[in-house]
Design an enzyme around this catalytic site. Sequence first.
Site, PDB file in Angstrom:
ATOM      1  N   TRP A 102     -11.091 -13.111  62.237  1.00  0.00           N
ATOM      2  CA  TRP A 102     -10.384 -14.121  61.431  1.00  0.00           C
ATOM      3  C   TRP A 102      -9.141 -13.555  60.765  1.00  0.00           C
ATOM      4  O   TRP A 102      -8.100 -14.224  60.689  1.00  0.00           O
ATOM      5  CB  TRP A 102     -11.328 -14.793  60.428  1.00  0.00           C
ATOM      6  CG  TRP A 102     -12.230 -15.748  61.150  1.00  0.00           C
ATOM      7  CD1 TRP A 102     -13.586 -15.604  61.349  1.00  0.00           C
ATOM      8  CD2 TRP A 102     -11.850 -16.940  61.854  1.00  0.00           C
ATOM      9  NE1 TRP A 102     -14.060 -16.640  62.112  1.00  0.00           N
ATOM     10  CE2 TRP A 102     -13.021 -17.476  62.435  1.00  0.00           C
ATOM     11  CE3 TRP A 102     -10.644 -17.606  62.046  1.00  0.00           C
ATOM     12  CZ2 TRP A 102     -13.013 -18.653  63.197  1.00  0.00           C
ATOM     13  CZ3 TRP A 102     -10.631 -18.783  62.801  1.00  0.00           C
ATOM     14  CH2 TRP A 102     -11.811 -19.290  63.362  1.00  0.00           C
ATOM     15  N   ASP A 172      -9.081 -15.181  52.185  1.00  0.00           N
ATOM     16  CA  ASP A 172      -9.775 -16.214  52.957  1.00  0.00           C
ATOM     17  C   ASP A 172     -11.263 -16.065  52.653  1.00  0.00           C
ATOM     18  O   ASP A 172     -11.909 -15.113  53.076  1.00  0.00           O
ATOM     19  CB  ASP A 172      -9.506 -15.985  54.461  1.00  0.00           C
ATOM     20  CG  ASP A 172     -10.246 -16.989  55.337  1.00  0.00           C
ATOM     21  OD1 ASP A 172     -11.033 -17.799  54.807  1.00  0.00           O
ATOM     22  OD2 ASP A 172     -10.035 -16.966  56.568  1.00  0.00           O
ATOM     23  N   LYS A 196     -19.045 -24.392  55.462  1.00  0.00           N
ATOM     24  CA  LYS A 196     -20.100 -23.384  55.488  1.00  0.00           C
ATOM     25  C   LYS A 196     -20.934 -23.467  54.206  1.00  0.00           C
ATOM     26  O   LYS A 196     -22.088 -23.844  54.240  1.00  0.00           O
ATOM     27  CB  LYS A 196     -19.512 -21.997  55.694  1.00  0.00           C
ATOM     28  CG  LYS A 196     -18.783 -21.928  57.054  1.00  0.00           C
ATOM     29  CD  LYS A 196     -17.795 -20.811  57.107  1.00  0.00           C
ATOM     30  CE  LYS A 196     -16.739 -20.995  58.163  1.00  0.00           C
ATOM     31  NZ  LYS A 196     -17.232 -21.086  59.522  1.00  0.00           N
TER      32      LYS A 196
HETATM   33  C1  LIG Z   1     -13.320 -16.682  57.763  1.00  0.00           C
HETATM   34  C2  LIG Z   1     -12.804 -17.887  58.478  1.00  0.00           C
HETATM   35  N1  LIG Z   1     -11.506 -18.202  58.358  1.00  0.00           N
HETATM   36  C3  LIG Z   1     -10.985 -19.283  58.992  1.00  0.00           C
HETATM   37  C4  LIG Z   1     -11.770 -20.093  59.771  1.00  0.00           C
HETATM   38  C5  LIG Z   1     -11.139 -21.286  60.456  1.00  0.00           C
HETATM   39  O1  LIG Z   1     -11.588 -22.421  59.851  1.00  0.00           O
HETATM   40  P1  LIG Z   1     -11.202 -23.883  60.407  1.00  0.00           P
HETATM   41  O2  LIG Z   1     -11.907 -24.044  61.696  1.00  0.00           O
HETATM   42  O3  LIG Z   1     -11.706 -24.772  59.329  1.00  0.00           O
HETATM   43  O4  LIG Z   1      -9.745 -23.939  60.543  1.00  0.00           O
HETATM   44  C6  LIG Z   1     -13.131 -19.806  59.917  1.00  0.00           C
HETATM   45  C7  LIG Z   1     -13.975 -20.674  60.759  1.00  0.00           C
HETATM   46  O5  LIG Z   1     -15.094 -20.391  61.063  1.00  0.00           O
HETATM   47  C8  LIG Z   1     -13.651 -18.668  59.262  1.00  0.00           C
HETATM   48  O6  LIG Z   1     -14.931 -18.357  59.391  1.00  0.00           O
END
Ligand SMILES: Cc1ncc(COP(=O)(O)O)c(C=O)c1O
Length: 359
Positions: A102, A172, A196
Amino acid sequence: MSRVYNFSAGPSALPEPVLRQAREEMLEWRDSGMSVMEMSHRGKYFSIIAEELESDFRALLNIPENYKVLFMQGGASAQFSLIPQNILQGKTRACYVKTGAWSEKAISDAQNYCDVVVSASSEESKFTTIPDFSSWVLDDQAAYLHYTSNETIHGVEFSEIPNDNGLPLVSDMSSNILSRQCDVSRYGLIYAGTQKNMGPAGVTVVIVRDDLLGGASKATPPVFNYAEQAKNNSMLNTPATYNWYLVGLVLKWLKKQGGVGAIEQRNIAKAAKLYQAIDQSSLYHNPVELACRSRMNVPFILADDALDKPFLVAAEANGLFELKGHRSVGGMRASIYNAMPEAGVLALCDFMSEFERTH
Ligand SMILES: Cc1ncc(COP(=O)(O)O)c(C=O)c1O
């Protein structure tokens, strides 16, 4: 009806009392005579929902007054681009720490807007560690320092807030927000998708310190401009009203559980049980360094990958769902967010031990 234990990484299990309350209130919310889905976002009933949502969230995380809370759309992925668009404030560089899939994605998207200084990376360890803070290279001309506090795919979590060297710290927290106590005052900006620990997919929370507002690039669409959304209570356009309501119910549920401190203790206990089951066995293995193992996402591989399929089939037969690991890592992953009861983790540990005995 028989509900299973759902170990999905997200969208993920919701607290059952929340789902029941949503069912009860589906046709009529309080005495409004209508479903939340049918309400005007500017009407008197939805205003109550929106106000309670923000005040409960602020209370749970003890958010100081000099921070705005935004409820946005586009997922955490949109924030990968919106953060540099909004808070570079004329600077050309930003620092990022690469600790898994991520943060890698966040870096790649930010590169469309600025020069990214990779301050530290654990790529060489295949993202099983967090580089020692003392080794981070922090550029004092950078606009901010970004890190991913919990890497959902690699199962790596920061247990401490890193040194920021005076840079606004951006995190994040999509997969560990509200799962552990957090000193918001140490951050410039925190963001998280809700799917989540906070509710269904469709809302992204952004907590942003006042001094970082107002310097967005001119190309930023108004609905993605933090200052504009802050001025308009996140209602510059029609928000995802029903999702706000559901997130609000999850927050009220969390307050009833005793708040973040109480749920953190439960999360520590749940994770300890699962890691113990993995470490004691000779069939299962978790590759992450002990000090940075995630309390939320527990990846594990089986000694023989020919057993992956039988493991998943047998797990489902035992009411344990969504255990398949992310395709980039393989093996299994159990996501044990706030809403996963201890009984679910115990059922998984028992199943794993029985599967090992019979295979
Ligand atoms: C740590 C993290 N950041 C970003 C995201 C991306 O999220 P989204 O699908 O809501 O854009 C996720 C998705 O699982 C994630 O776990």
